[in-house]
Scaffold this active site. Structure first.
Site, PDB file in Angstrom:
ATOM      1  N   GLU A   1      13.293  36.109  95.606  1.00 61.94           N
ATOM      2  CA  GLU A   1      12.794  36.581  96.878  1.00 61.94           C
ATOM      3  C   GLU A   1      11.297  36.721  97.792  1.00 61.94           C
ATOM      4  OE1 GLU A   1      13.897  39.384  99.713  1.00 61.94           O
ATOM      5  OE2 GLU A   1      15.362  39.617  97.696  1.00 61.94           O
TER       6      GLU A   1
ATOM      7  N   ASP B   1      11.167  30.627  99.823  1.00 58.87           N
ATOM      8  CA  ASP B   1      11.920  30.417 100.336  1.00 58.87           C
ATOM      9  C   ASP B   1      12.922  29.864  99.429  1.00 58.87           C
ATOM     10  OD1 ASP B   1      14.077  29.664 102.436  1.00 58.87           O
ATOM     11  OD2 ASP B   1      12.836  29.664 103.517  1.00 58.87           O
TER      12      ASP B   1
ATOM     13  N   ASP C   1      21.105  38.735 104.462  1.00 60.97           N
ATOM     14  CA  ASP C   1      20.957  38.932 106.165  1.00 60.97           C
ATOM     15  C   ASP C   1      21.760  38.412 106.451  1.00 60.97           C
ATOM     16  OD1 ASP C   1      18.195  40.887 105.703  1.00 60.97           O
ATOM     17  OD2 ASP C   1      17.537  38.842 104.650  1.00 60.97           O
TER      18      ASP C   1
ATOM     19  N   LYS D   1      23.582  39.443 115.515  1.00 62.62           N
ATOM     20  CA  LYS D   1      23.436  38.818 117.162  1.00 62.62           C
ATOM     21  C   LYS D   1      23.489  37.563 116.593  1.00 62.62           C
ATOM     22  CE  LYS D   1      20.301  42.472 118.631  1.00 62.62           C
ATOM     23  NZ  LYS D   1      18.793  42.473 118.412  1.00 62.62           N
TER      24      LYS D   1
ATOM     25  N   ASP E   1      29.234  42.899 103.568  1.00 64.44           N
ATOM     26  CA  ASP E   1      29.787  43.710 104.154  1.00 64.44           C
ATOM     27  C   ASP E   1      30.309  43.685 105.549  1.00 64.44           C
ATOM     28  OD1 ASP E   1      27.007  43.538 104.563  1.00 64.44           O
ATOM     29  OD2 ASP E   1      27.434  46.333 105.272  1.00 64.44           O
TER      30      ASP E   1
ATOM     31  N   THR F   1      24.859  46.902  94.337  1.00 61.77           N
ATOM     32  CA  THR F   1      23.649  46.355  94.956  1.00 61.77           C
ATOM     33  C   THR F   1      23.623  47.806  96.059  1.00 61.77           C
ATOM     34  OG1 THR F   1      23.680  44.795  97.039  1.00 61.77           O
ATOM     35  CG2 THR F   1      23.989  44.115  95.238  1.00 61.77           C
ATOM     36  N   LYS F   2      21.717  46.878  96.074  1.00 64.69           N
ATOM     37  CA  LYS F   2      21.539  48.088  97.154  1.00 64.69           C
ATOM     38  C   LYS F   2      21.810  48.747  99.122  1.00 64.69           C
ATOM     39  CE  LYS F   2      16.885  49.445  99.519  1.00 64.69           C
ATOM     40  NZ  LYS F   2      15.461  50.088  99.164  1.00 64.69           N
ATOM     41  N   PHE F   3      21.608  47.104  99.298  1.00 69.79           N
ATOM     42  CA  PHE F   3      22.743  46.985 100.387  1.00 69.79           C
ATOM     43  C   PHE F   3      23.909  47.284 100.240  1.00 69.79           C
ATOM     44  CE2 PHE F   3      19.278  45.621 103.367  1.00 69.79           C
ATOM     45  CZ  PHE F   3      18.523  45.758 102.693  1.00 69.79           C
TER      46      PHE F   3
HETATM   47  C1  LIG Z   1      19.721  42.053 103.066  1.00 69.95           C
HETATM   48  S1  LIG Z   1      18.987  42.369 101.193  1.00 69.95           S
HETATM   49  C2  LIG Z   1      20.244  41.744  99.976  1.00 69.95           C
HETATM   50  C3  LIG Z   1      19.327  42.456  98.609  1.00 69.95           C
HETATM   51  C4  LIG Z   1      19.725  42.200  98.140  1.00 69.95           C
HETATM   52  N1  LIG Z   1      20.806  41.070  96.979  1.00 69.95           N
HETATM   53  C5  LIG Z   1      20.644  43.634  98.449  1.00 69.95           C
HETATM   54  O1  LIG Z   1      22.035  43.490  97.889  1.00 69.95           O
HETATM   55  O2  LIG Z   1      20.512  45.098  97.736  1.00 69.95           O
HETATM   56  C6  LIG Z   1      18.851  40.137 101.921  1.00 69.95           C
HETATM   57  C7  LIG Z   1      17.254  39.871 100.547  1.00 69.95           C
HETATM   58  O3  LIG Z   1      17.413  38.438 101.104  1.00 69.95           O
HETATM   59  C8  LIG Z   1      15.706  37.636 100.906  1.00 69.95           C
HETATM   60  N2  LIG Z   1      15.748  36.600 101.980  1.00 69.95           N
HETATM   61  C9  LIG Z   1      16.172  35.858 102.913  1.00 69.95           C
HETATM   62  N3  LIG Z   1      16.749  34.635 103.589  1.00 69.95           N
HETATM   63  C10 LIG Z   1      15.507  33.972 102.304  1.00 69.95           C
HETATM   64  C11 LIG Z   1      15.427  33.005 101.737  1.00 69.95           C
HETATM   65  N4  LIG Z   1      15.490  32.437 102.274  1.00 69.95           N
HETATM   66  N5  LIG Z   1      14.720  32.778 100.280  1.00 69.95           N
HETATM   67  C12 LIG Z   1      13.871  34.054  99.635  1.00 69.95           C
HETATM   68  N6  LIG Z   1      14.474  35.174 100.180  1.00 69.95           N
HETATM   69  C13 LIG Z   1      15.439  35.390 100.961  1.00 69.95           C
HETATM   70  C14 LIG Z   1      15.373  39.265 102.108  1.00 69.95           C
HETATM   71  O4  LIG Z   1      14.178  38.982 102.233  1.00 69.95           O
HETATM   72  C15 LIG Z   1      16.020  40.510 101.447  1.00 69.95           C
HETATM   73  O5  LIG Z   1      15.377  41.316 100.688  1.00 69.95           O
END
Ligand SMILES: C[S@@+](CC[C@H](N)C(=O)[O-])C[C@H]1O[C@@H](n2cnc3c(N)ncnc32)[C@H](O)[C@@H]1O
Length: 224
Positions: free
Chosen positions: A86, A113, A136, A140, A172, A203-205
């Site tokens: 993360e 990353d 994520d 868009k 989702d 999960t939260k999201f």
């Molecule tokens: C929409 S959130 C979902 C978080 C969690 N999996 C949930 O379902 O509640 C997406 C997460 O992926 C992380 N993220 C996005 N790209 C990433 C990357 N290349 N490496 C590590 N984390 C990443 C973001 O910081 C974010 O916290």
């Protein structure tokens, strides 16, 4: 005069640095608990048997957010090892607090990353499972290139997974589910697997998506 461009071309990333406040508790966790559960960038790919001081089935969770699912899964499967990746600092802090409270020893965290972690930190054929829950969606059109599920990402995942290893995705966002299906169908490394009800904690999201009335999709693929 310097010929170095002011803004050298950078690879498109799947995340932007969000400001999000890191609480005092999370800050303490980052300072005090990181040495126990955190991994720093290694000069060579990690030796996971050495990291965990044992040989065990291993799961990587990419973008674990607040880490509650990672902590729950690791607590429920002490015979497995889990690596969570993360970039969001408050999320990492929250997860460390959860790990401390649960007292689990079969988890390591990487704050970096995931693309680079897959490419450089993890050895080939080292994972039994990769979880990507609610990445994520970048809805868009001009942002679609930021979606983490792309052919090059799948290539890195395929390399890190053992033959027969499982890639579990959830979203989702219906157009992202379609994009995942199309990108994976075009990959020679994976075959689709149909499974029953989801075998993971909420999960939260996911909860956020459900509040918005979104349908949740779980997709499973096997590394050929
Ligand atoms: C929409 S959130 C979902 C978080 C969690 N999996 C949930 O379902 O509640 C997406 C997460 O992926 C992380 N993220 C996005 N790209 C990433 C990357 N290349 N490496 C590590 N984390 C990443 C973001 O910081 C974010 O916290």
């Amino acid at each position: 005069m310097s010929t170095i461009p002011e803004h050298p071309a950078r690879r498109v990333r799947s995340f932007v640095r969000r400001a999000g406040r890191t609480t005092a508790g999370q800050q303490r966790a980052l300072a005090q608990l990181w040495p126990k559960w955190g991994l720093e960038e290694p000069p060579d790919p990690l030796d996971l048997d050495q990291v965990f001081a044992r040989s065990a089935p291993r799961t990587l969770e990419i973008g674990f957010g607040d880490g509650d699912v990672l902590v729950a899964m690791a607590s429920a499967a002490p015979q497995h090892d889990f690596v969570g990746v993360e970039v969001h600092e408050p999320g990492v802090g929250h997860c460390l607090l959860g790990l401390e409270q649960a007292g689990v020893t079969n988890v390591r965290l990487i704050r970096h990353d995931a693309m680079e972690v897959l490419q450089h930190w993890l050895p080939a054929d080292s994972l039994d499972r990769v979880n990507l829950f609610f990445p994520d969606p970048w809805p868009k059109k001009r942002h679609h290139k930021r979606r983490i599920v792309q052919p090059v990402f799948l290539g890195f995942v395929a390399k890190a997974l053992k033959t027969g290893g499982l890639l579990h995705l959830a979203t989702d966002w219906a157009p992202y589910a379609e994009h995942m299906e199309e990108t994976l169908a075009a990959s020679a490394d994976f075959s689709r697997e149909n499974r029953g009800p989801q075998d993971r904690p909420e999960t939260k999201f996911q909860r956020r998506g459900e509040r918005l009335g979104h349908e949740i999709r779980d997709l499973y693929y096997r590394r050929k």
